[in-house]
Design a protein around this motif. Structure first.
Motif, PDB file in Angstrom:
ATOM      1  N   ASP A 103       0.809  -1.212   0.000  1.00  0.00           N
ATOM      2  CA  ASP A 103       0.000   0.000   0.000  1.00  0.00           C
ATOM      3  C   ASP A 103       0.847   1.268   0.000  1.00  0.00           C
ATOM      4  N   LEU A 104       2.038   1.230   0.588  1.00  0.00           N
ATOM      5  CA  LEU A 104       2.931   2.383   0.475  1.00  0.00           C
ATOM      6  C   LEU A 104       3.419   2.543  -0.968  1.00  0.00           C
ATOM      7  N   ALA A 105       3.642   1.415  -1.644  1.00  0.00           N
ATOM      8  CA  ALA A 105       4.014   1.475  -3.063  1.00  0.00           C
ATOM      9  C   ALA A 105       2.876   2.088  -3.877  1.00  0.00           C
ATOM     10  N   ALA A 106       1.632   1.691  -3.592  1.00  0.00           N
ATOM     11  CA  ALA A 106       0.480   2.239  -4.308  1.00  0.00           C
ATOM     12  C   ALA A 106       0.336   3.729  -4.045  1.00  0.00           C
ATOM     13  N   THR A 107       0.627   4.160  -2.815  1.00  0.00           N
ATOM     14  CA  THR A 107       0.561   5.583  -2.491  1.00  0.00           C
ATOM     15  C   THR A 107       1.604   6.360  -3.286  1.00  0.00           C
ATOM     16  N   ALA A 108       2.782   5.791  -3.450  1.00  0.00           N
ATOM     17  CA  ALA A 108       3.827   6.441  -4.242  1.00  0.00           C
ATOM     18  C   ALA A 108       3.409   6.554  -5.707  1.00  0.00           C
ATOM     19  N   VAL A 109       2.774   5.499  -6.237  1.00  0.00           N
ATOM     20  CA  VAL A 109       2.286   5.543  -7.615  1.00  0.00           C
ATOM     21  C   VAL A 109       1.204   6.613  -7.754  1.00  0.00           C
ATOM     22  N   TRP A 110       0.321   6.723  -6.776  1.00  0.00           N
ATOM     23  CA  TRP A 110      -0.688   7.782  -6.754  1.00  0.00           C
ATOM     24  C   TRP A 110      -0.003   9.153  -6.825  1.00  0.00           C
ATOM     25  N   GLY A 111       1.063   9.299  -6.069  1.00  0.00           N
ATOM     26  CA  GLY A 111       1.804  10.554  -6.092  1.00  0.00           C
ATOM     27  C   GLY A 111       2.392  10.879  -7.455  1.00  0.00           C
ATOM     28  N   SER A 112       2.760   9.844  -8.219  1.00  0.00           N
ATOM     29  CA  SER A 112       3.340  10.094  -9.546  1.00  0.00           C
ATOM     30  C   SER A 112       2.346  10.790 -10.473  1.00  0.00           C
ATOM     31  N   GLN A 113       1.055  10.607 -10.229  1.00  0.00           N
ATOM     32  CA  GLN A 113       0.040  11.236 -11.068  1.00  0.00           C
ATOM     33  C   GLN A 113      -0.225  12.687 -10.670  1.00  0.00           C
ATOM     34  N   GLN A 114       0.374  13.128  -9.556  1.00  0.00           N
ATOM     35  CA  GLN A 114       0.165  14.485  -9.072  1.00  0.00           C
ATOM     36  C   GLN A 114       1.250  15.459  -9.542  1.00  0.00           C
ATOM     37  N   VAL A 115       2.234  14.950 -10.274  1.00  0.00           N
ATOM     38  CA  VAL A 115       3.366  15.782 -10.679  1.00  0.00           C
ATOM     39  C   VAL A 115       2.920  17.049 -11.390  1.00  0.00           C
ATOM     40  N   ASN A 116       1.954  16.918 -12.300  1.00  0.00           N
ATOM     41  CA  ASN A 116       1.573  18.066 -13.126  1.00  0.00           C
ATOM     42  C   ASN A 116       0.617  19.025 -12.434  1.00  0.00           C
ATOM     43  N   LEU A 117       0.325  18.785 -11.155  1.00  0.00           N
ATOM     44  CA  LEU A 117      -0.407  19.765 -10.366  1.00  0.00           C
ATOM     45  C   LEU A 117       0.514  20.878  -9.894  1.00  0.00           C
ATOM     46  N   PHE A 118       1.815  20.708 -10.106  1.00  0.00           N
ATOM     47  CA  PHE A 118       2.807  21.681  -9.662  1.00  0.00           C
ATOM     48  C   PHE A 118       3.384  22.416 -10.870  1.00  0.00           C
ATOM     49  N   PRO A 119       3.572  23.733 -10.771  1.00  0.00           N
ATOM     50  CA  PRO A 119       4.010  24.522 -11.934  1.00  0.00           C
ATOM     51  C   PRO A 119       5.441  24.240 -12.372  1.00  0.00           C
ATOM     52  N   ASP A 120       6.249  23.650 -11.506  1.00  0.00           N
ATOM     53  CA  ASP A 120       7.655  23.440 -11.856  1.00  0.00           C
ATOM     54  C   ASP A 120       7.938  22.011 -12.320  1.00  0.00           C
ATOM     55  N   ALA A 121       6.907  21.291 -12.790  1.00  0.00           N
ATOM     56  CA  ALA A 121       7.107  19.925 -13.282  1.00  0.00           C
ATOM     57  C   ALA A 121       8.064  19.930 -14.468  1.00  0.00           C
ATOM     58  N   THR A 122       8.942  18.944 -14.514  1.00  0.00           N
ATOM     59  CA  THR A 122       9.950  18.873 -15.585  1.00  0.00           C
ATOM     60  C   THR A 122       9.557  17.907 -16.693  1.00  0.00           C
ATOM     61  N   VAL A 123       8.409  17.235 -16.549  1.00  0.00           N
ATOM     62  CA  VAL A 123       7.923  16.309 -17.587  1.00  0.00           C
ATOM     63  C   VAL A 123       6.459  16.608 -17.880  1.00  0.00           C
ATOM     64  N   ASP A 124       5.986  16.128 -19.021  1.00  0.00           N
ATOM     65  CA  ASP A 124       4.581  16.312 -19.397  1.00  0.00           C
ATOM     66  C   ASP A 124       3.657  15.392 -18.609  1.00  0.00           C
ATOM     67  N   GLY A 125       4.202  14.317 -18.069  1.00  0.00           N
ATOM     68  CA  GLY A 125       3.418  13.364 -17.302  1.00  0.00           C
ATOM     69  C   GLY A 125       4.280  12.182 -16.917  1.00  0.00           C
ATOM     70  N   VAL A 126       3.784  11.382 -15.979  1.00  0.00           N
ATOM     71  CA  VAL A 126       4.500  10.188 -15.518  1.00  0.00           C
ATOM     72  C   VAL A 126       3.584   8.980 -15.652  1.00  0.00           C
ATOM     73  N   PHE A 127       3.953   8.038 -16.502  1.00  0.00           N
ATOM     74  CA  PHE A 127       3.219   6.772 -16.578  1.00  0.00           C
ATOM     75  C   PHE A 127       3.799   5.830 -15.532  1.00  0.00           C
ATOM     76  N   ALA A 128       2.942   5.041 -14.893  1.00  0.00           N
ATOM     77  CA  ALA A 128       3.385   4.291 -13.715  1.00  0.00           C
ATOM     78  C   ALA A 128       2.871   2.859 -13.724  1.00  0.00           C
ATOM     79  N   ILE A 129       3.595   2.020 -12.990  1.00  0.00           N
ATOM     80  CA  ILE A 129       3.213   0.626 -12.767  1.00  0.00           C
ATOM     81  C   ILE A 129       3.249   0.340 -11.267  1.00  0.00           C
ATOM     82  N   TRP A 130       2.181  -0.255 -10.766  1.00  0.00           N
ATOM     83  CA  TRP A 130       2.189  -0.884  -9.445  1.00  0.00           C
ATOM     84  C   TRP A 130       2.159  -2.381  -9.668  1.00  0.00           C
TER      85      TRP A 130
END
Length: 224
Positions: free
Chosen positions: A58-85
């Motif tokens: 479940d901590l791994a799943a929480t980290a994957v959830w966090g990967s989808q929040q990257v673009n909520l921040f103005p200083d993101a360095t990528v267009d998006g993060v695709f993830a695997i749990w």
């Protein structure tokens, strides 16, 4: 292990600057997945894919959830993060709360999440026989069931496309007969191209993760 590198190549061909993130907890039939990722770390790094095994599922799943929040921040360095749990069936049970919250929150427009569930129907190496479809259904997570090595690659690519289109996490069932096997496969990242629906009207504000976002609005978006 090859699947996320294929997705990165597909995104690059589409003009997207994406990164990848993988986290989970080992368990048969996915017991060798993390070793394969560690062995391939120089290739993953070249494709901007990060692997961080979870302290638990479940901590791994929480980290994957966090990967989808990257673009909520103005200083993101990528267009998006695709993830695997990834995790064994009992790990799917354990992570249900995170799955429900993250699936309701949505994925990033150029991100997407695959949830790899290792199932053991015959209890060959488990304490109970198990299958993950019902847990995924309970969390409103669609499920893909590849029948072999080629379909793991094809369904994986289509799964990320589904995740981006719908804003949902996408489950992928794995069993020993498919992942504990070998095969000659096609690895062209443009092989399994999605057909994007043209006859469905998406909500005006889209289906992807946003902040702030009230729980009742999330539920309405999920079910509609």
């Amino acid at each position: 292990m090859r699947l996320p590198m294929m997705q990165r190549a597909r995104d690059r061909a589409a003009g997207l600057n994406t990164g990848g993130f993988i986290s989970g907890y080992r368990g048969s039939p996915l017991g060798g997945f993390d070793k394969a990722l560690w062995d391939a770390r120089k290739f993953l790094k070249k494709s901007d894919i990060s692997f961080q095994p979870g302290l638990n599922e479940d901590l791994a799943a929480t980290a994957v959830w966090g990967s989808q929040q990257v673009n909520l921040f103005p200083d993101a360095t990528v267009d998006g993060v695709f993830a695997i749990w990834y995790g064994k069936g009992p790990g799917v049970d354990r992570s249900g709360d995170v799955f429900k919250h993250a699936n309701n929150a949505g994925t990033a427009k150029h991100g997407g999440v695959l949830v790899l569930a290792g199932d053991d129907h015959t209890c060959k190496s488990s304490t109970l026989p198990h299958q993950s479809e019902y847990a995924f259904m309970d969390a409103s997570i669609p499920v893909l069931n590849p029948a072999g090595v080629q379909e793991i690659l094809d369904y994986g690519m289509l799964g990320w496309a589904m995740s981006r289109y719908s804003g949902l996490w996408i489950g992928m069932k794995t069993i020993a007969e498919s992942v504990d096997s070998s095969a000659s496969v096609y690895v062209d990242p443009l092989r399994a191209l999605p057909i994007i629906p043209t006859d469905f009207e998406l909500p005006p504000d889209g289906v992807h993760i946003r902040w702030p976002d009230k729980p009742m609005a999330q539920e309405m978006r999920l079910h509609k």
